[in-house]
Write a protein that holds these residues in place. Structure first.
Motif, PDB file in Angstrom:
ATOM      1  N   LEU A  49       7.535 -22.488  10.996  1.00  0.00           N
ATOM      2  CA  LEU A  49       6.819 -22.982  12.182  1.00  0.00           C
ATOM      3  C   LEU A  49       5.540 -23.700  11.793  1.00  0.00           C
ATOM      4  O   LEU A  49       5.184 -24.726  12.375  1.00  0.00           O
ATOM      5  CB  LEU A  49       6.432 -21.786  13.058  1.00  0.00           C
ATOM      6  CG  LEU A  49       6.903 -21.803  14.494  1.00  0.00           C
ATOM      7  CD1 LEU A  49       8.358 -21.371  14.540  1.00  0.00           C
ATOM      8  CD2 LEU A  49       6.082 -20.856  15.350  1.00  0.00           C
ATOM      9  N   ALA A  84       7.997 -29.053  17.179  1.00  0.00           N
ATOM     10  CA  ALA A  84       8.118 -27.715  17.740  1.00  0.00           C
ATOM     11  C   ALA A  84       9.383 -27.068  17.184  1.00  0.00           C
ATOM     12  O   ALA A  84      10.260 -27.752  16.658  1.00  0.00           O
ATOM     13  CB  ALA A  84       8.186 -27.767  19.256  1.00  0.00           C
ATOM     14  N   VAL A  85       9.471 -25.767  17.303  1.00  0.00           N
ATOM     15  CA  VAL A  85      10.645 -25.051  16.805  1.00  0.00           C
ATOM     16  C   VAL A  85      11.273 -24.242  17.938  1.00  0.00           C
ATOM     17  O   VAL A  85      10.589 -23.462  18.603  1.00  0.00           O
ATOM     18  CB  VAL A  85      10.281 -24.122  15.631  1.00  0.00           C
ATOM     19  CG1 VAL A  85      11.471 -23.277  15.223  1.00  0.00           C
ATOM     20  CG2 VAL A  85       9.781 -24.944  14.448  1.00  0.00           C
ATOM     21  N   VAL A  86      12.543 -24.495  18.173  1.00  0.00           N
ATOM     22  CA  VAL A  86      13.296 -23.713  19.147  1.00  0.00           C
ATOM     23  C   VAL A  86      14.009 -22.617  18.376  1.00  0.00           C
ATOM     24  O   VAL A  86      14.645 -22.885  17.361  1.00  0.00           O
ATOM     25  CB  VAL A  86      14.355 -24.563  19.881  1.00  0.00           C
ATOM     26  CG1 VAL A  86      14.874 -23.816  21.105  1.00  0.00           C
ATOM     27  CG2 VAL A  86      13.787 -25.892  20.272  1.00  0.00           C
ATOM     28  N   LEU A  87      13.882 -21.411  18.879  1.00  0.00           N
ATOM     29  CA  LEU A  87      14.320 -20.266  18.098  1.00  0.00           C
ATOM     30  C   LEU A  87      15.602 -19.661  18.637  1.00  0.00           C
ATOM     31  O   LEU A  87      15.753 -19.486  19.844  1.00  0.00           O
ATOM     32  CB  LEU A  87      13.207 -19.225  18.145  1.00  0.00           C
ATOM     33  CG  LEU A  87      13.147 -18.245  16.998  1.00  0.00           C
ATOM     34  CD1 LEU A  87      12.824 -18.980  15.714  1.00  0.00           C
ATOM     35  CD2 LEU A  87      12.079 -17.217  17.279  1.00  0.00           C
ATOM     36  N   GLY A  88      16.518 -19.342  17.752  1.00  0.00           N
ATOM     37  CA  GLY A  88      17.676 -18.543  18.117  1.00  0.00           C
ATOM     38  C   GLY A  88      17.693 -17.339  17.194  1.00  0.00           C
ATOM     39  O   GLY A  88      17.738 -17.498  15.979  1.00  0.00           O
ATOM     40  N   SER A  89      17.600 -16.136  17.766  1.00  0.00           N
ATOM     41  CA  SER A  89      17.598 -14.930  16.939  1.00  0.00           C
ATOM     42  C   SER A  89      18.825 -14.116  17.295  1.00  0.00           C
ATOM     43  O   SER A  89      18.982 -13.673  18.429  1.00  0.00           O
ATOM     44  CB  SER A  89      16.317 -14.135  17.197  1.00  0.00           C
ATOM     45  OG  SER A  89      16.385 -12.884  16.572  1.00  0.00           O
ATOM     46  N   LEU A 108      21.644 -24.865  20.719  1.00  0.00           N
ATOM     47  CA  LEU A 108      20.523 -25.582  20.127  1.00  0.00           C
ATOM     48  C   LEU A 108      20.895 -27.025  19.799  1.00  0.00           C
ATOM     49  O   LEU A 108      20.094 -27.935  20.007  1.00  0.00           O
ATOM     50  CB  LEU A 108      20.027 -24.827  18.883  1.00  0.00           C
ATOM     51  CG  LEU A 108      19.393 -23.462  19.218  1.00  0.00           C
ATOM     52  CD1 LEU A 108      19.174 -22.631  17.964  1.00  0.00           C
ATOM     53  CD2 LEU A 108      18.063 -23.650  19.948  1.00  0.00           C
TER      54      LEU A 108
END
Lengths: 349, 349
Positions: free
Chosen positions: B95, B104-109, B124
């Motif tokens: 990040l 920006a960073v789109v997060l998938g956890s 995503l």
């Protein structure tokens, strides 16, 4: 504000990946076909369309999934240092709730830098998110009033804006920790305070309230304001206060990182005042003296914030700004149950 | 692929927030004015335009910042449980690097759920990100071949696709840990293995290589494959192996969570075989016996991945898929330096 609100997709519903696999093409090709088929050979496009039909995939659902600028299905989350388990837990749990409603989360992580936080928020607002979850830094947040999307503050309120807030009962937690130490006969309790966040001020209030209720004066020289909120600052302050002629017999550390610093200093000094920390942390129960803490359900903090924000974004919740407060509990493990005499014995007056 | 590549903004440059503040309006109003002024009173719109001019703000810069569907300035990051400090560190550091370039960073956890991971990636990709960073779960990732954006894998490669990978020297680290134990005379070393990720397989390879180099046979009953990768599974397995008639004199735990479980079991049993863990963890140095670990620079893993992905997305790096491998080092703290006799004394044959 989004016009439509996606509901949780059923697990068995075919995905774009299934379409790609069935047609023997990549996701990008499916995307291009759905968006008009430019740059895709006719035969390939036909195969993709057949796969979509065979799988009972709603073509306009695919189109929606691929449409750029999807204001309605991203939330933004702005918080501090992700390697602090407190923030990581909020990120994880809010992501889970958002994901269950088909929302992605764009992350802004800014550590104790109000200007950096503003830039991050501006960046995220410009990305047309459906709403913002913010663990606010210090400073005025009035600029958010006109952001045009709902905002939910997490862990602490912001000044200059009236918005939803989900937090823990900091004052109650501070009182709980202090009551516990007082009940064991401690009368000289030091409190270590991280730089002046709202939360820390409330914990101090609970500390004072507990003293008042017990009829014991707070020794103001034991109310220790640290220049920084890290373990190093707490370690240094603990060393100093324990080497005074009249040291405390107990220490209340107001955050997880401060608790770590307190324990490091005490380990070096070989002293054992009672210690209670605010917020639980991994391995707290495995340290040489297991650590007593006041704790709350941090994962629930993130879940509640995400739920509330989704309801705001969908228009389902139109109440005035809400204030959700989660309770704190005490976890007794040993460090907070030491009697006052131990410090007195080491430091006879 | 983005047409232009934003560089790091200067800190002193006026922001949209400054424009909003100068005009005495919210961010949403600035947005509406820049996008045509619909729904904004003339007088207000004029004030916003004046503020933009006064601040020397490039109007088309604002417009660009507000344009929806900004394919070029978001990266996606897909990884496991964020409350695992390993993943949190990767998220934080990637990040930071992305943010420095205006991304920006789109997060998938997603935690150990290959189907969930695929859904997250699909989501995503459909959000028009400029690139994907993925800590891949098991299973085939060929479906990414046609995603139309660059992909960098982090920590472990994926099957079915040839893409950039940034990882640590797992085999070297496994050998380093085992060499260290062998050098102290241990000949019966147990290794606890989390479910079969690539990384764990490599660490096992290092374990075997070290034994071969020392001319010592591996007792296959001490190569322990756990059903799950959590502390509980490691705790149970450690209890079992230490209660055998011929227990190991040393244990190599192949992840941070497994190390925790090993230590919990040993604490209960009151036994003290040597222990080395793979990956460092917070408070490892504060446990009753400080823990020796093999560690690498996890933050650098995240930074390298983000840098590489940004260079791919901008078109600056057109080399064939790269493989970046970071070294491991040994941190000696006590648990890994215990001689073999201690277990033998407790369990005489």
């Amino acid at each position: 504000m989004p016009e439509t609100f996606p509901t949780k997709p059923e697990v068995a519903r075919p995905t774009m990946i299934d379409v790609a696999r069935r047609a023997g093409v990549g996701l990008g090709t499916v995307s291009r076909v759905v968006n008009g088929g430019h740059g895709v050979r006719d035969e390939t496009a036909q195969r993709v369309r057949a796969a979509i039909d065979e799988l009972g995939f709603q073509r306009n659902e695919v189109a929606r999934a691929l449409r750029p600028g999807k204001k309605s299905t991203s939330l933004a989350l702005v918080l501090g240092d992700l390697t602090n388990p407190f923030y990581a837990t909020i990120a994880k749990s809010s992501l889970e709730v958002a994901g269950q409603s088909g929302f992605a989360v764009v992350l802004g992580s800014v550590d104790e830098d109000p200007e950096g936080e503003k830039r991050a928020i501006q960046e995220l607002v410009s990305r047309q998110v459906a709403g913002l979850m913010i663990v606010p830094d210090q400073g005025d947040h009035a600029f958010l009033q006109g952001a045009g999307v709902p905002v939910v503050f997490v862990d602490r309120p912001a000044t200059g804006i009236d918005a939803d807030i989900v937090m823990v009962d900091n004052e109650g937690g501070g009182k709980l920790a202090t009551d516990h130490l007082l009940a064991q006969g401690h009368e000289r309790i030091a409190i270590l305070l991280a730089p002046s966040y709202y939360t820390i001020g409330r914990r101090l209030r609970g500390f004072r309230r507990a003293h008042r209720a017990a009829g014991i004066d707070v020794d103001e020289s034991l109310v220790i304001q640290l220049p920084e909120g890290n373990a190093e600052a707490a370690e240094k302050a603990t060393r100093e206060v324990m080497l005074r002629a009249d040291p405390p017999t107990a220490i209340f550390a107001s955050t997880n990182f401060l608790t770590e610093g307190v324990l490091r200093a005490l380990g070096e000094l070989g002293q054992e005042p009672a210690v209670v920390g605010f917020d639980d942390f991994r391995l707290a129960d495995m340290l040489p003296t297991p650590v007593t803490v006041v704790a709350s359900d941090i994962a629930e903090l993130g879940r509640s914030a995400a739920r509330l924000l989704l309801d705001r974004a969908s228009g389902a919740d139109t109440r005035p700004p809400q204030r959700i407060v989660l309770p704190c509990g005490l976890i007794e493990r040993g460090s907070g149950e030491r009697p006052p005499r131990s410090a007195g014995e080491r430091n006879p007056r």
